[in-house]
Design an enzyme around this catalytic site. Structure first.
Site, PDB file in Angstrom:
ATOM      1  CG  ASP A 102       7.726   6.625  -1.820  1.00  0.00           C
ATOM      2  OD1 ASP A 102       6.920   7.470  -2.245  1.00  0.00           O
ATOM      3  OD2 ASP A 102       8.375   5.866  -2.559  1.00  0.00           O
ATOM      4  CE  LYS A 161       2.549  -2.437  -2.110  1.00  0.00           C
ATOM      5  NZ  LYS A 161       3.859  -2.267  -2.755  1.00  0.00           N
ATOM      6  CG  ASP A 183       1.989   8.976  -1.022  1.00  0.00           C
ATOM      7  OD1 ASP A 183       2.361   8.889  -2.217  1.00  0.00           O
ATOM      8  OD2 ASP A 183       1.560   7.997  -0.399  1.00  0.00           O
TER       9      ASP A 183
END
Length: 1292
Positions: A984, A1053, A1211
């Site tokens: 990742d 986050k 991604d």
């Protein structure tokens, strides 16, 4: 009554409902109460009148015109069949046909100041709607008083009505002006004339207008220059030059000139609307003619074309493509006389024949073996028009035997003529891919573990599935034995469906017969050819499919209509491909193509695209593998779908006493048309009757039907070779996904040199050629839990039987309390959500179970930013944790010396437990808990269930099983693993920003710099926010003191992650508020204030930590703002050469009257102005998305050259455990290579050239401002990009 008269005036003559059902009959299907209907009708009437008033106001303010064409979007057509479709609207009688003149009864009986009042109302938008309604109503009442007197005067004008060109000229007499009388007002003199502006003015002066009255100066029509001026004859009041009647027939026309009025409104808005509407009409005409071509009905095609051609107004809707389609119709019949006539028609309207025109003529002469003199004449004309014979075969798309017939005709004159050689393959020159396309370094394409024969057999299976169009598979719920009640319900459903099938067929045939009888223009229904494309049985089958999948909660009409028409279109394309012999040619090429992939064939040093192109050139089929564009406009989709839905609602009935014999035996509709509100929009729904829903529930059927494009492919996909060709064998697939009505992306791709698209096409082919199989042990466990009431904690939705029971609600709903109503609403909402989630899981698991013993492939395409997606929508590796857990690579590879360690590290990554720890520490932790891992693998449902408490439980369980098998094998390094291991990106969007700006602090925060442990940007931001909070708390800020102990990584986050993708402070505040709500201890009364404070501090922290990032984001935003404010959309080209345009336009609502109800269709339209706010806000995130997709494609292509299996979820990159280290190296190399390009500088230069190149000597002010903005590229920092190569946690 006044409102009803206005509606009648708007509808005009011929405004009756055409084919279809009367409004009153349609309303019998609505379950709305009488009071609701009355309220709804009143609202619709008010809305309609308001739109008319606005249109009248625009007419009064218009800058140049005594003629104003009111766009259909401005009139809400209630019950008006003229608006049933744009094609029919354009086919209304033109100036050359009989066109009634409005009667004088539309004029008021006495003068008044209605115009001034209306103008004032329009300028001051705050005036109430009721005032406008009452004024309009009073004027219509006045108008009706003069109707009887005007009727007597209107009769002698019959001759004037029949004249082809009508021009309104008012000649009020001075005497009448001095002494106004009702009779005089009712007798205006109307002359049918069409004279130039100067002559009209001179004539008016010669006639001697009243001295005290300014002359109305007519100006040019708002139509295009090709269309002649057309004036509707209008009765003029003697005391006012403003007409007071509304006459509508095709497009409503209103003639008015305000004396002494300053005309200020620009023509651009009306022209834009007109051009947009004309574009839809053109597309509709072309698609209808294509239908007649497919149906082999040249007479019908020519009839439609001639109707337009003969009308001077409607000729502008025809381009050379329309004539070419009709030529092709006659060419297939070998009728050269008709084609000669069509060439003459082209010349008469000033259109130049195209290559397709000559191809049709030559095809016809080749078919009927015309004499060489005739062929020679056409070839000479072709050359005189600047074309070459070779271009016929290089640029024209041929179907069936058209190419052979054209060649035969040419060889009649030129016996030795040879087809031009195929163009030489070009090589991409991108600096990023010089090594990749270098012929010196080419390696053979990786082979699949299948023989040529096996792949051919799989291709046949795939072809058959796609030709069948749908596939019916067993549901995973089939494992349950049916109850006696289910058996009985299934038998009943079978009987009912047989009856419904016959009823639908009968209704369909009756409808088509009614349409076929229409011989006049006014009754013509342009849906007729679309209803004839398929056998009646197929239409009935499609309608029954939609009925079978209808949710008990119902579905919106628009969704169902689009679903029905899309299925028809899909079948039509399949039939076209079969008839055109395209599939026959494709089959031949594919059988040779699989030699590139099969294990028992010689290796070839070609990419799939290159090999396919080579085979196509050798076979000489060329462009005949592509069909001519035959797409339908969204208006046709909606109207066709609504018509089919209407037939379905009318035809499908059920006995009322079916489940309760005590009731009366009476047929009632199975489907009901009701209304619901979504936000402030009133939405029409189709809802099944509870009787039908109960039978379906009791039957608990175990078969599911899917379109073939929803299934994984059973053979390797057809390689993408152009924007129009690739992926499935038969199913039509777009290279780039976009919403209906938006064609800018397709135009850009078509204009792009093919060689520039090669890297993107090759990357998509690489992703699509990855073969998959099912992890059967994990799938079986998931299905067992699914069939045993599910488990929400493990993301397996429970059945509806587990939904919360609504409380008992005694009495009438009017007596219920607010709390009770709210609880009932929540229960209903929860049930709907559960049904949706359950069905989604059922589809995924059933498809997975169907292919459990098969190898399969996911063809890929992309969105407008270049981000890639699998084409099958339900089951693919982009799915949730459950879906990913049951997927394995079909190809197995040994683990190698480090493979088992990578499996263990991957497992710990999936748990989310050691995100801040080094890789070695994660590996040590995995070894420590090996007992738990083995227990989870051996006893997933009966053991200690460690795997259930992880972030991704199902993937963790699958990984536990793989580790157990590998660790227990005699030689773990030799163990053949099919398991995908993920790597990742670390906040990938910020990684790209930090690299663009060479931002040192930002680079450290997102792991571009080598570090011993992973840097957590979210924790860093949370820490920075906490520092700000402490300072504010010390200064006595109350909310800062309240937040003590509540600021955590989790709270910030989501906002940090989405800042890079353009989240606003408003959106960020909502995200933080949601996180704070999840903390039970946080005081609820401070939620708003705390979230407002925190989002400000998060943005401040990011600005301080990522200064270069904010500078780049601001530069991109401001550039997009200036571009969109100039009326242009934002475009750019990715470093791989993919052209991108942002598809954000001001949404235009088009009101379609579709019989059952009006549909307000809102679609983005490239002829509209860009949406400045969306263009501005979306550019930074879209630009970054285009960079991350470029990085992924570069990685995919270079992994291919190294022989790696590679797929991605944006991604997140997947490969075998054996090749993780190689993929990591390639991933870093390509990131450094990408950002070593002058990305921002290239973007600046591209935009300066595109938007700031002056077409004239003078440069506009906005261009100067934009030039200054684009030239001021943000400065970069000191970060050394090559350090990424040594960063362990860049991707991990």
């Amino acid at each position: 009554m006044a409102l009803l008269r206005l509606r009648a005036a708007l509808r005009g003559p011929g405004g009756l409902r055409g084919p279809g059902v009367p409004w009153s009959v349609l309303r019998s299907y609505s379950s709305a109460s009488t009071k609701e209907k009355a309220n709804r009708d009143s609202t619709c009437e008010r809305t309609e009148l308001l739109k008319v008033l606005k249109a009248r106001a625009k007419q009064l303010q218009s800058s140049n015109a005594p003629e104003v064409t009111v766009n259909k979007g401005e009139l809400s057509p209630l019950g008006n069949e003229k608006h049933q479709n744009p094609l029919q609207q354009a086919m209304a009688p033109g100036p050359t046909q009989e066109q009634p003149v409005p009667r004088a009864g539309g004029c008021p009986a006495r003068p008044h100041s209605w115009v001034e009042t209306l103008h004032k109302e329009t300028c001051v938008q705050q005036l109430k709607l009721e005032r406008k309604l009452s004024m309009a109503a009073s004027q219509l009442d006045l108008g009706s008083q003069a109707k009887a007197e005007a009727k007597a005067e209107a009769k002698p004008k019959a001759k004037a009505e029949a004249k082809p060109k009508v021009k309104a000229e008012a000649k009020p007499k001075a005497k009448a002006e001095a002494k106004p009388k009702a009779k005089a007002e009712a007798k205006p003199k109307v002359k049918a004339e069409a004279k130039p502006k100067a002559k009209l003015k001179a004539k008016a002066e010669a006639k001697g207008e009243a001295k005290g009255k300014p002359k109305a100066k007519p100006t040019k029509s708002l139509k295009t220059s090709k269309a002649p001026k057309v004036k509707a004859a209008t009765a003029w009041s003697q005391s006012s030059t403003i007409p007071h009647s509304l006459y509508t027939h095709s497009k409503p026309r209103v003639v008015a000139v305000k004396e002494g009025m300053k005309l200020e409104s620009p023509q651009r808005v009306l022209k834009d609307k007109e051009s947009s509407q004309d574009k839809v009409l053109q597309e509709t005409i072309l698609s209808s003619l294509e239908c007649f071509l497919f149906l082999q009905q040249p007479e019908q095609a020519e009839r439609i074309l001639t109707l337009y051609h003969r009308s001077p107004v409607k000729q502008k809707l025809l381009d050379v493509s329309a004539y070419n389609i009709v030529m092709r119709c006659w060419a297939r019949k070998g009728c050269l006389q008709h084609i000669d006539q069509l060439f003459s028609m082209l010349e008469s309207v000033g259109l130049r024949p195209s290559l397709d025109s000559y191809a049709a003529a030559l095809q016809c002469m080749g078919r009927n073996q015309s004499p060489s003199e005739a062929i020679q004449r056409y070839l000479e004309q072709l050359k005189s028009d600047g074309f070459h014979v070779e271009e016929l075969f290089e640029k024209c798309l041929f179907e069936e035997d058209e190419k052979e017939k054209v060649l035969s005709a040419i060889r009649t004159v030129l016996p030795n003529y040879q087809l031009p050689p195929p163009p030489k393959p070009q090589t991409c020159k991108s600096s990023l891919l010089q090594d990749f396309y270098s012929k010196e370094k080419v390696v053979s394409y990786p082979k699949l573990d299948f023989s040529v024969e096996e792949l051919q057999e799989r291709f046949q299976q795939q072809l058959q599935m796609e030709l069948n169009n749908t596939i019916t598979i067993e549901s995973v719920e089939a494992a349950k034995p049916p109850t006696p009640q289910a058996v009985k319900a299934r038998e009943l459903l079978g009987t009912l469906r047989s009856q419904w099938h016959d009823a639908i067929l009968q209704a369909l045939q009756k409808s088509k017969q009614s349409m076929a009888k229409a011989r006049t223009l006014s009754n013509y229904n342009n849906l007729y050819p679309y209803m004839c494309l398929l056998p009646d049985e197929e239409y009935a089958g499609i309608m029954l499919q939609v009925l079978n999948t209808l949710s008990p909660q119902g579905e919106s009409l628009a969704v169902l209509a689009r679903e029905l028409s899309s299925k028809v279109y899909s079948r039509y394309i399949t039939h076209r491909k079969l008839r055109s012999r395209q599939l026959e040619k494709l089959k031949g090429v594919y059988e040779d193509y699989i030699h590139l992939l099969a294990k028992d064939s010689q290796p070839d040093q070609y990419l799939p695209r290159e090999y396919w192109e080579k085979l196509v050139a050798e076979a000489g089929v060329g462009s005949s593998l592509n069909l001519k564009d035959c797409s339908w406009p969204y208006v046709v989709f909606m109207r066709l779908g609504m018509h089919m839905l209407e037939l379905l609602v009318k035809a499908v009935t059920v006995p009322r006493n079916l489940l309760n014999p005590r009731l009366e035996s009476k047929s009632i509709p199975v489907l009901y048309h009701i209304y619901s509100y979504q936000n402030t929009w009133q939405v029409g729904l189709i809802k099944p009757h509870p009787i039908f829903s109960q039978i379906v529930t009791d039957a608990a059927e175990t078969m599911l039907t899917f379109h073939s494009s929803a299934m994984p492919m059973l053979c390797p996909p057809v390689p993408w070779t152009s924007p129009h060709f690739g992926a499935f064998v038969v199913n039509d697939t777009k290279l780039m996904r976009f919403v209906d009505g938006d064609i800018q992306h397709q135009l850009l791709l078509d204009q792009c040199p093919p060689v520039n698209l090669h890297p993107v096409l090759d990357a998509l082919n690489q992703l699509g050629n990855c073969a998959w199989k099912i992890n059967q042990p994990v799938l079986d466990i998931i299905i067992s839990i699914f069939n045993d009431k599910g488990n929400e904690q493990l993301d397996i939705p429970p059945p509806l039987s587990e939904a919360p029971r609504p409380p008992s609600a005694p009495g009438h709903s009017s007596t219920w309390s607010k709390a009770l109503k709210r609880e009932l609403l929540l229960c209903k909402k929860k049930a709907a959500e559960m049904h949706s989630l359950r069905m989604d899981a059922l589809y995924k698991l059933s498809i997975a179970n169907y292919v459990r013993d098969k190898v399969f492939w996911f063809p890929h395409n992309m969105d407008f930013r270049g981000r890639t997606y699998p084409c099958p929508p339900y089951f693919n590796h982009l799915g949730n944790d459950v879906t990913r857990a049951i997927l394995l690579f079909a190809e197995g590879r040994p683990l190698g010396p480090r493979g088992l360690n990578w499996l263990k590290i991957h497992l710990i990554n999936l748990t989310g437990l050691k995100k801040k720890n080094a890789l070695q520490e994660r590996l040590e932790y995995a070894n420590e808990i090996m007992e738990e891992i083995l227990d989870s693998a051996d006893h997933p449902l009966t053991g200690r269930k460690w795997w259930m408490n992880t972030d991704e439980p199902w993937q963790a369980l699958a990984c536990c099983m793989e580790i157990a098998k590998a660790s227990r094998s005699p030689d773990p390094a030799a163990y053949i693993s099919h398991f995908p291991v993920h790597q990742d990106g670390s906040c990938n969007g910020l990684q790209h920003y930090a690299a663009l700006g060479r931002d040192l602090i930002g680079a450290i925060s997102v792991n571009l710099m080598p570090c011993s442990v992973p840097q957590d940007v979210y924790s860093a931001v949370a820490q920075q926010v906490e520092e700000f909070r402490k300072k504010d708390a010390e200064r006595g800020v109350k909310i800062a003191q309240v937040l003590q102990g509540f600021i955590s990584r989790k709270v910030v986050k989501q906002t940090v992650m989405t800042v890079v993708y353009g989240v606003t402070r408003y959106g960020g505040r909502l995200q933080i508020e949601k996180r704070l709500k999840e903390i039970d201890e946080f005081p609820e009364e401070y939620l708003w204030e705390a979230s407002h404070y925190l989002v400000r501090q998060v943005f401040n922290s990011i600005k301080e930590m990522f200064s270069a990032t904010r500078d780049i984001q601001t530069w991109l935003t401001e550039s997009a703002k200036l571009i969109s404010q100039s009326g242009r959309t934002v475009e750019w080209v990715t470093p791989l050469g993919l052209p991108i345009v942002q598809p954000y336009y001001r949404l235009k609502s088009t009101v379609l009257n579709c019989g059952m109800q009006n549909l307000s269709v809102r679609t983005p339209n490239s002829s509209q102005k860009p949406d400045t706010v969306k263009q501005k806000n979306a550019f930074p995130p879209n630009f970054i998305h285009s960079l991350d997709s470029t990085h992924m494609m570069l990685t995919a292509l270079h992994c291919l050259r190294q022989g790696l299996t590679f797929v991605s979820v944006h991604d997140c990159y997947w490969t075998h455990a054996l090749t993780v280290d190689i993929m990591n190296q390639i991933c870093r190399q390509q990131f450094v290579a990408l950002h070593s390009e002058k990305i921002l500088q290239d973007l600046s230069e591209f935009m300066l050239e595109k938007y700031c190149s002056p077409n004239t000597e003078t440069i506009a002010t906005w261009q100067k401002k934009l030039m200054e903005q684009l030239s001021n590229v943000p400065r970069t920092g000191e970060f050394n990009l090559k350090q990424v190569m040594d960063s362990t946690y860049f991707f991990s």
